[in-house]
Design a protein around this motif. Structure first.
Motif, PDB file in Angstrom:
ATOM      1  N   TYR A  94     -48.904 -26.214  46.174  1.00 26.05           N
ATOM      2  CA  TYR A  94     -49.486 -25.437  47.265  1.00 26.05           C
ATOM      3  C   TYR A  94     -50.971 -25.235  47.006  1.00 26.05           C
ATOM      4  O   TYR A  94     -51.464 -25.466  45.894  1.00 26.05           O
ATOM      5  CB  TYR A  94     -48.774 -24.082  47.420  1.00 26.05           C
ATOM      6  N   GLU A  95     -51.674 -24.830  48.037  1.00 29.99           N
ATOM      7  CA  GLU A  95     -53.106 -24.563  47.910  1.00 29.99           C
ATOM      8  C   GLU A  95     -53.383 -23.105  48.246  1.00 29.99           C
ATOM      9  O   GLU A  95     -52.781 -22.551  49.162  1.00 29.99           O
ATOM     10  CB  GLU A  95     -53.912 -25.467  48.846  1.00 29.99           C
ATOM     11  N   LYS A  96     -54.281 -22.497  47.480  1.00 30.75           N
ATOM     12  CA  LYS A  96     -54.679 -21.113  47.724  1.00 30.75           C
ATOM     13  C   LYS A  96     -56.176 -20.985  47.483  1.00 30.75           C
ATOM     14  O   LYS A  96     -56.667 -21.366  46.415  1.00 30.75           O
ATOM     15  CB  LYS A  96     -53.914 -20.163  46.799  1.00 30.75           C
ATOM     16  N   ASP A  97     -56.864 -20.484  48.472  1.00 30.79           N
ATOM     17  CA  ASP A  97     -58.323 -20.330  48.389  1.00 30.79           C
ATOM     18  C   ASP A  97     -59.010 -21.644  48.016  1.00 30.79           C
ATOM     19  O   ASP A  97     -59.969 -21.684  47.236  1.00 30.79           O
ATOM     20  CB  ASP A  97     -58.693 -19.251  47.362  1.00 30.79           C
ATOM     21  N   GLY A  98     -58.468 -22.735  48.555  1.00 32.36           N
ATOM     22  CA  GLY A  98     -59.068 -24.041  48.331  1.00 32.36           C
ATOM     23  C   GLY A  98     -58.747 -24.663  46.980  1.00 32.36           C
ATOM     24  O   GLY A  98     -59.264 -25.729  46.639  1.00 32.36           O
ATOM     25  N   VAL A  99     -57.878 -24.009  46.218  1.00 33.65           N
ATOM     26  CA  VAL A  99     -57.514 -24.514  44.895  1.00 33.65           C
ATOM     27  C   VAL A  99     -56.063 -24.970  44.903  1.00 33.65           C
ATOM     28  O   VAL A  99     -55.185 -24.249  45.387  1.00 33.65           O
ATOM     29  CB  VAL A  99     -57.711 -23.434  43.806  1.00 33.65           C
ATOM     30  N   ALA A 100     -55.802 -26.171  44.398  1.00 35.46           N
ATOM     31  CA  ALA A 100     -54.441 -26.705  44.352  1.00 35.46           C
ATOM     32  C   ALA A 100     -53.681 -26.136  43.163  1.00 35.46           C
ATOM     33  O   ALA A 100     -54.240 -25.992  42.066  1.00 35.46           O
ATOM     34  CB  ALA A 100     -54.490 -28.223  44.269  1.00 35.46           C
ATOM     35  N   HIS A 101     -52.426 -25.792  43.400  1.00 31.64           N
ATOM     36  CA  HIS A 101     -51.559 -25.276  42.339  1.00 31.64           C
ATOM     37  C   HIS A 101     -50.269 -26.090  42.317  1.00 31.64           C
ATOM     38  O   HIS A 101     -49.777 -26.505  43.375  1.00 31.64           O
ATOM     39  CB  HIS A 101     -51.219 -23.806  42.576  1.00 31.64           C
ATOM     40  N   ALA A 102     -49.730 -26.300  41.132  1.00 36.12           N
ATOM     41  CA  ALA A 102     -48.465 -27.028  41.000  1.00 36.12           C
ATOM     42  C   ALA A 102     -47.615 -26.356  39.933  1.00 36.12           C
ATOM     43  O   ALA A 102     -48.133 -25.782  38.969  1.00 36.12           O
ATOM     44  CB  ALA A 102     -48.721 -28.486  40.638  1.00 36.12           C
ATOM     45  N   ASN A 103     -46.314 -26.403  40.106  1.00 38.72           N
ATOM     46  CA  ASN A 103     -45.382 -25.840  39.131  1.00 38.72           C
ATOM     47  C   ASN A 103     -44.323 -26.871  38.784  1.00 38.72           C
ATOM     48  O   ASN A 103     -43.742 -27.490  39.688  1.00 38.72           O
ATOM     49  CB  ASN A 103     -44.682 -24.601  39.696  1.00 38.72           C
ATOM     50  N   ASP A 104     -44.078 -27.067  37.491  1.00 41.29           N
ATOM     51  CA  ASP A 104     -42.964 -27.916  37.099  1.00 41.29           C
ATOM     52  C   ASP A 104     -41.695 -27.076  37.120  1.00 41.29           C
ATOM     53  O   ASP A 104     -41.714 -25.896  37.504  1.00 41.29           O
ATOM     54  CB  ASP A 104     -43.211 -28.542  35.723  1.00 41.29           C
TER      55      ASP A 104
END
Length: 350
Positions: free
Chosen positions: A97-107
């Motif tokens: 997902y993206e938040k405040d223009g920053v991509a985040h990922a979770n394994d």
């Protein structure tokens, strides 16, 4: 004025961070954190806060009825409207997902942790009759696929310590700093490899936590327990070599009792130890990503191979549940079972 112990300073900073986060979260969250305080560490509570912040942000962004509602104004009743299917969609969202223009990922491990946080949150509210149902308990935990445990072999351990002593193959710039830090670095790596303590426990050591008479160090475990961990002669020699140097350094205020210091004469931090381990380990092996935690695994492996006592390994490493230890050293367990085949003979050789 007495200096705060490292763990006290960490707890204070975590508590202040948590209070700042609570200002941006729904008002009903405060009671949850007050309720779990007696049985959780400050680090755990802060991790719960980050996870719950992600959950409430997801609700706001993905529910049309909540888009115009400030997160702090979300009513407790909204939790009663959440279904197990809603939570499963949230877990799917967490993969990327993206938040405040920053991509985040979770394994899968990150997703499992966030579901565990949500389960704890819902369980507390449901148990205290603040909500009418608990949908989180109905969502299955993600299956975690075992990873190969990365550790150093015995010859790699010896080579790593040799590299720390000699500084061989370091860059010219690294060589300059190495002359100033090699005794400290050798003491840190020898201590991590010779006791299996966590990096946070290592940087938190004070001068009066080291007992050379009994070859022991006093550390504070993750859960807050204070224990004595004993070390052998190799660790003793490395620490004594560093102590000669440390006793000549006048540390900055707030770090005067710290055992390990940075070049700025303040207590060394976790990131710095991680970086120095990485720097030396890359000269020994390019295939293994060695971190302070991998040095902990290396120690646990060596201790288990020497003793075969999984309960001793669990106790020394500070694992509350021996099953955690068994999971990490299952491969060695299998090796030991295989070796049993050669000890029993049914007939004598002709």
């Amino acid at each position: 004025m007495n200096e705060k112990a490292y763990y006290e300073d960490v707890n204070l900073k975590n508590e202040l961070k948590l209070r700042e986060m609570l200002k941006k979260m729904p008002a009903f969250c405060k009671q949850f954190f007050i309720g779990i305080e007696p049985r959780t560490s400050s680090r755990t509570r802060l991790a719960y806060a980050y996870d719950l912040d992600t959950f409430f942000d997801y609700l706001k962004q993905n529910n049309p009825l909540l888009k115009t509602v400030d997160v702090t104004s979300l009513p407790l009743s909204i939790l009663n409207q959440i279904t197990p299917q809603d939570i499963e969609e949230y877990l799917f969202y967490l993969k990327y997902y993206e938040k405040d223009g920053v991509a985040h990922a979770n394994d899968e491990r990150g997703i499992k942790r966030k579901l565990a946080s949500l389960r704890t949150f819902y369980r507390y509210l449901y148990k205290n009759e603040m909500i009418e149902n608990d949908p989180a308990i109905k969502v299955d935990m993600p299956k975690i696929h075992d990873k190969t445990i990365v550790r150093l072999d015995a010859d790699e351990v010896a080579l790593l310590l040799d590299v720390v002593e000699s500084g061989e193959n370091l860059t010219a710039r690294q060589q300059i700093y190495h002359e100033k830090t090699k005794k400290r670095d050798l003491a840190i790596l020898t201590l991590l490899l010779g006791t299996g303590i966590r990096v946070s426990e290592c940087v938190g050591l004070d001068l009066d936590d080291v007992d050379f008479k009994n070859n022991g160090i006093k550390i504070h475990r993750k859960g807050g327990a204070e224990v004595i961990v004993y070390f052998g002669d190799e660790v003793r020699q490395a620490l004594l070599g560093y102590m000669e140097e440390r006793n000549q350094i006048e540390a900055l205020d707030g770090s005067t009792n710290a055992l390990f210091l940075s070049l700025k004469k303040s207590r060394i931090n976790v990131r710095s130890v991680e970086n120095l381990v990485k720097k030396y380990a890359k000269l020994v092996t390019s295939l293994k990503n060695i971190t302070p935690h991998k040095l902990r695994s290396t120690y646990g492996t060596a201790l288990y191979r020497e003793t075969g006592d999984i309960y001793l390994v669990a106790d020394v490493l500070g694992h509350k549940d021996v099953n955690t230890t068994k999971k990490h050293y299952a491969a060695i367990e299998d090796d030991r079972r295989r070796s049993a085949a050669k000890f029993v003979h049914l007939r004598e050789d002709n």
